[in-house]
Design a protein around this motif. Structure first.
Motif, PDB file in Angstrom:
ATOM      1  N   PRO A   8      24.069  22.146 -21.346  1.00 14.55           N
ATOM      2  CA  PRO A   8      24.710  22.368 -22.823  1.00 14.55           C
ATOM      3  C   PRO A   8      25.740  21.889 -24.047  1.00 14.55           C
ATOM      4  N   TYR A   9      27.235  22.440 -22.654  1.00 21.02           N
ATOM      5  CA  TYR A   9      28.002  22.212 -23.335  1.00 21.02           C
ATOM      6  C   TYR A   9      28.291  21.110 -23.178  1.00 21.02           C
ATOM      7  N   ALA A  10      27.814  20.360 -22.541  1.00 22.71           N
ATOM      8  CA  ALA A  10      28.207  18.713 -22.130  1.00 22.71           C
ATOM      9  C   ALA A  10      26.978  17.955 -22.850  1.00 22.71           C
ATOM     10  N   ALA A  11      26.604  18.331 -22.830  1.00 16.13           N
ATOM     11  CA  ALA A  11      25.534  17.637 -23.868  1.00 16.13           C
ATOM     12  C   ALA A  11      25.980  17.660 -25.753  1.00 16.13           C
ATOM     13  N   THR A  12      26.431  18.783 -25.698  1.00 13.99           N
ATOM     14  CA  THR A  12      27.365  18.749 -27.507  1.00 13.99           C
ATOM     15  C   THR A  12      28.503  17.779 -27.257  1.00 13.99           C
ATOM     16  N   LEU A  13      29.529  18.412 -26.310  1.00 15.37           N
ATOM     17  CA  LEU A  13      30.552  17.516 -26.891  1.00 15.37           C
ATOM     18  C   LEU A  13      30.204  15.952 -26.700  1.00 15.37           C
ATOM     19  N   LEU A  14      29.113  15.382 -25.902  1.00 15.08           N
ATOM     20  CA  LEU A  14      29.143  13.773 -26.554  1.00 15.08           C
ATOM     21  C   LEU A  14      28.389  13.868 -27.399  1.00 15.08           C
ATOM     22  N   ARG A  15      27.659  14.133 -27.748  1.00 14.00           N
ATOM     23  CA  ARG A  15      26.844  14.397 -29.163  1.00 14.00           C
ATOM     24  C   ARG A  15      28.034  14.679 -29.870  1.00 14.00           C
ATOM     25  N   SER A  17      30.995  13.680 -30.554  1.00 16.23           N
ATOM     26  CA  SER A  17      31.809  13.239 -30.160  1.00 16.23           C
ATOM     27  C   SER A  17      31.594  11.655 -30.199  1.00 16.23           C
ATOM     28  N   LEU A  18      30.385  10.916 -30.403  1.00 18.75           N
ATOM     29  CA  LEU A  18      29.406  10.196 -30.630  1.00 18.75           C
ATOM     30  C   LEU A  18      28.901  10.324 -32.396  1.00 18.75           C
ATOM     31  N   GLY A  19      29.571  11.133 -32.898  1.00 13.39           N
ATOM     32  CA  GLY A  19      28.230  11.308 -33.885  1.00 13.39           C
ATOM     33  C   GLY A  19      30.207  11.028 -34.741  1.00 13.39           C
ATOM     34  N   LEU A  20      31.195  11.718 -34.079  1.00 11.86           N
ATOM     35  CA  LEU A  20      32.183  11.295 -35.036  1.00 11.86           C
ATOM     36  C   LEU A  20      32.823   9.889 -34.872  1.00 11.86           C
ATOM     37  N   LEU A  21      32.410   9.558 -34.345  1.00 10.56           N
ATOM     38  CA  LEU A  21      32.690   7.963 -33.609  1.00 10.56           C
ATOM     39  C   LEU A  21      31.996   6.687 -35.128  1.00 10.56           C
ATOM     40  N   PHE A  22      31.261   7.915 -35.115  1.00 12.09           N
ATOM     41  CA  PHE A  22      30.450   6.527 -36.045  1.00 12.09           C
ATOM     42  C   PHE A  22      30.698   7.582 -37.986  1.00 12.09           C
ATOM     43  N   LEU A  23      30.761   8.570 -37.356  1.00  6.06           N
ATOM     44  CA  LEU A  23      31.675   8.434 -39.471  1.00  6.06           C
ATOM     45  C   LEU A  23      33.072   8.113 -39.073  1.00  6.06           C
ATOM     46  N   ALA A  24      33.471   7.774 -37.911  1.00 13.31           N
ATOM     47  CA  ALA A  24      35.297   6.875 -38.706  1.00 13.31           C
ATOM     48  C   ALA A  24      34.836   5.607 -38.690  1.00 13.31           C
ATOM     49  N   HIS A  25      33.680   4.905 -38.028  1.00 11.23           N
ATOM     50  CA  HIS A  25      33.529   3.349 -38.157  1.00 11.23           C
ATOM     51  C   HIS A  25      32.986   3.244 -39.689  1.00 11.23           C
ATOM     52  N   ALA A  26      32.136   4.150 -39.879  1.00 13.95           N
ATOM     53  CA  ALA A  26      31.555   4.499 -41.116  1.00 13.95           C
ATOM     54  C   ALA A  26      32.728   4.484 -42.918  1.00 13.95           C
ATOM     55  N   GLY A  27      33.608   5.413 -42.013  1.00  9.72           N
ATOM     56  CA  GLY A  27      34.697   5.358 -42.588  1.00  9.72           C
ATOM     57  C   GLY A  27      35.677   4.264 -42.971  1.00  9.72           C
TER      58      GLY A  27
END
Length: 139
Positions: A8-15, A17-27
């Motif tokens: 469950p912690y690995a799933a959170t880390l992946l989730r 990280s991917l969300g932050l990548l999308f926010l960075a690209h939107a920014g």
């Protein structure tokens, strides 16, 4: 074998990280290229300029949802068409490797794989809408 204690912690880390990548690209599209500049770039690719605004909105909303853990199993695969579009229109013709002119598509392919993993794993822990990630579902 999957470790039910840490998965469950690995799933959170992946989730997250991917969300932050999308926010960075939107920014990047909002603050560096600007929305109108992004729309002009989309038009130069033969796409409607309004698609740029939809992509920015999807990256923002999807990134926030992934970071927060809101319907991650649904949001993750819903974001894949944006990455496929980037591969088809921009990065695919540049080749596989990122150091090619125009950037390659290997990063986007890895990003898609990560999104599919989130869709299969679920939200993990520390999600506003957690999925039932129990020992039984991990087997």
């Amino acid at each position: 074998m999957i470790d039910a204690r840490t998965a469950p912690y690995a799933a959170t880390l992946l989730r997250v990280s991917l969300g932050l990548l999308f926010l960075a690209h939107a920014g990047l599209k909002l603050f560096v290229f600007t929305p109108s500049g992004t729309a002009q770039f989309f038009q130069s690719l033969g796409l409607p300029g309004t698609a740029a605004y939809l992509v920015i909105l999807a990256e923002l909303a999807g990134g926030i949802a992934l970071v927060a853990g809101i319907y991650a199993r649904l949001v993750a695969p819903a974001l894949i068409p944006i990455l496929l579009g980037a591969i088809i229109t921009v990065h695919g013709p540049a080749g596989f490797f990122f150091d090619n002119a125009g950037g390659g598509w290997e990063f986007l392919a890895l990003w898609i794989s990560g999104l599919m993993a989130v869709a299969l794993l679920g939200d993990g822990v520390y999600a506003l809408r957690p999925t039932s990630l129990t020992r039984a579902t991990l087997r």
